[in-house]
Write a protein that holds these residues in place. Structure first.
Motif, mmCIF file in Angstrom:
data_model
loop_
_atom_site.group_PDB
_atom_site.id
_atom_site.type_symbol
_atom_site.label_atom_id
_atom_site.label_comp_id
_atom_site.label_asym_id
_atom_site.label_seq_id
_atom_site.Cartn_x
_atom_site.Cartn_y
_atom_site.Cartn_z
ATOM 1 N N VAL A 35 1.020 -1.225 0.191
ATOM 2 C CA VAL A 35 -0.121 -0.054 0.031
ATOM 3 C C VAL A 35 0.929 1.265 -0.004
ATOM 4 O O VAL A 35 0.393 2.278 -0.476
ATOM 5 C CB VAL A 35 -1.007 0.055 1.072
ATOM 6 N N LEU A 36 1.956 1.280 0.690
ATOM 7 C CA LEU A 36 2.677 2.507 1.000
ATOM 8 C C LEU A 36 4.033 2.546 0.263
ATOM 9 O O LEU A 36 4.799 1.472 -0.140
ATOM 10 C CB LEU A 36 3.008 2.492 2.491
ATOM 11 N N SER A 37 4.505 3.569 0.080
ATOM 12 C CA SER A 37 6.031 3.910 -0.324
ATOM 13 C C SER A 37 6.589 4.910 0.428
ATOM 14 O O SER A 37 5.908 5.827 0.898
ATOM 15 C CB SER A 37 5.641 4.313 -1.976
ATOM 16 N N GLY A 144 8.143 9.362 11.171
ATOM 17 C CA GLY A 144 7.669 9.668 9.615
ATOM 18 C C GLY A 144 6.710 10.999 9.788
ATOM 19 O O GLY A 144 6.513 11.598 10.936
ATOM 20 N N THR A 145 6.447 11.474 8.671
ATOM 21 C CA THR A 145 5.621 12.719 8.558
ATOM 22 C C THR A 145 4.053 12.244 8.961
ATOM 23 O O THR A 145 3.550 13.567 9.618
ATOM 24 C CB THR A 145 5.556 12.911 7.150
ATOM 25 N N LEU A 146 3.761 11.015 9.104
ATOM 26 C CA LEU A 146 2.487 10.878 9.586
ATOM 27 C C LEU A 146 2.251 10.231 10.888
ATOM 28 O O LEU A 146 1.187 9.576 11.205
ATOM 29 C CB LEU A 146 1.733 9.969 8.482
ATOM 30 N N LYS A 147 3.134 10.395 11.531
ATOM 31 C CA LYS A 147 3.178 9.932 12.937
ATOM 32 C C LYS A 147 1.997 10.572 13.706
ATOM 33 O O LYS A 147 1.270 11.855 13.696
ATOM 34 C CB LYS A 147 4.374 10.332 13.688
ATOM 35 N N GLN A 169 8.821 10.113 4.645
ATOM 36 C CA GLN A 169 7.567 10.558 4.245
ATOM 37 C C GLN A 169 6.963 9.303 3.650
ATOM 38 O O GLN A 169 7.429 8.529 3.202
ATOM 39 C CB GLN A 169 7.980 11.667 3.086
ATOM 40 N N THR A 170 5.531 9.353 3.989
ATOM 41 C CA THR A 170 4.763 8.391 3.613
ATOM 42 C C THR A 170 3.712 8.656 2.093
ATOM 43 O O THR A 170 3.055 9.659 2.419
ATOM 44 C CB THR A 170 3.934 7.670 4.727
ATOM 45 N N VAL A 171 4.014 7.851 1.225
ATOM 46 C CA VAL A 171 3.171 8.029 0.196
ATOM 47 C C VAL A 171 2.474 6.817 -0.358
ATOM 48 O O VAL A 171 2.848 5.798 0.140
ATOM 49 C CB VAL A 171 3.752 8.633 -1.202
ATOM 50 N N SER A 199 -2.856 4.996 6.841
ATOM 51 C CA SER A 199 -2.443 5.543 5.902
ATOM 52 C C SER A 199 -3.138 4.745 4.845
ATOM 53 O O SER A 199 -3.448 4.884 3.704
ATOM 54 C CB SER A 199 -0.828 5.402 5.571
ATOM 55 N N GLY A 200 -2.922 3.392 5.046
ATOM 56 C CA GLY A 200 -3.519 2.314 4.209
ATOM 57 C C GLY A 200 -5.134 2.571 4.011
ATOM 58 O O GLY A 200 -5.598 2.536 2.756
#
Length: 266
Positions: A35-37, A144-147, A169-171, A199-200
């Motif tokens: 799902v994530l990169s 990470g940025t989405l913590k 960073q999570t994309v 994020s998923g």
């Protein structure tokens, strides 16, 4: 019955993913779609801190990716040969982790993890508060940025110093839409879909709604932990399966229980 796992592959390339293997023990056919990169950032700043343990009171890891960032710093540093000495200085302090996967990666660096049983950043933060003195040096927290802010907030409210360094960073994965669309065209609608991060949920849900339509309610949605479950419920979805702990065994057990009990709660 089919189960769709929306997660990252295991860190090791040897053998099948443990979630696929565990679900197969119950006769379930699981497919994993990444799902994530991730994009790593600020590694120079992180490296400076990793090789100066004397300036920190300990380490905190809440994701495998943060450990990977530290590993990259060690491997790429001109001070690489000094790591054996540096790691012992870290081991003289506390190295906190969430979950077995992160703990295993931390051990591969030669560090001694604590708190892997906590399962969530929320529970880990309370453990840190119980164990640490507010007079300690700042705890180093690669993240990470989405913590989520629960851990920094809890430590701050209890007077514990923390130095958070954003290192990735999570994309969404570049092939996510293609892979999910292909899965549904070949396999149809799975009996259960398991999510492994908020994020998923963010990156996948709208696509799933388009592909499944009104049959969305027929799917048993599974969450690896309470944070992911909250993200699903915030989107109006009923979480049928919540792993008691973030392990393949606990997730498989919850999925099997939900599928065996039909539409009612388990």
């Amino acid at each position: 019955m089919n189960v769709l796992l929306l997660k990252e592959p295991r860190e090791s390339d040897s053998g099948p993913d443990p979630y696929i293997k565990e679900l197969a023990r119950y006769g379930l056919s699981a497919t994993l779609i990444p799902v994530l990169s991730f994009k790593f950032v600020s590694l120079t700043a992180l490296s400076d801190r990793v090789f100066q343990p004397e300036k920190h009171g300990g380490l905190i890891f809440t994701s495998p990716r943060a450990v990977e960032a530290v590993k990259m710093c060690i491997e790429n540093s001109a001070l690489r040969e000094e790591w054996n000495t540096v790691k012992e200085k870290w081991n003289a302090k506390s190295v906190y982790v969430v979950g077995k996967a992160t703990a295993s990666l931390v051990e591969s660096l030669g560090l001694n993890p604590q708190g892997e049983h906590t399962g969530t950043a929320d529970v880990l933060s309370r453990l840190i508060v119980e164990r640490e003195d507010p007079k300690i040096l700042p705890l180093l927290f690669p993240c990470g940025t989405l913590k989520r802010e629960v851990l920094p907030t809890t430590l701050r409210e209890n007077g514990l110093p923390l130095e958070a360094v954003t290192v990735y960073q999570t994309v969404d994965h570049p092939d996510l839409e293609i892979n999910i669309t292909h899965y549904f065209s070949k396999q149809g609608i799975p009996a259960s879909i398991a999510f492994f991060s908020p994020s998923g949920v963010k990156f996948c849900l709208e696509l799933l709604k388009r592909l499944v339509g009104p049959q969305l309610d027929q799917i048993k949605f599974a969450a690896i932990g309470p944070t992911t479950a909250d993200a699903l419920e915030a989107e109006g979805l009923r979480v049928s399966c919540l792993a008691e702990k973030p392990t393949s065994q606990h997730l498989a057990k919850s999925v099997v229980q939900a599928l065996n009990t039909g539409p009612s709660d388990w």
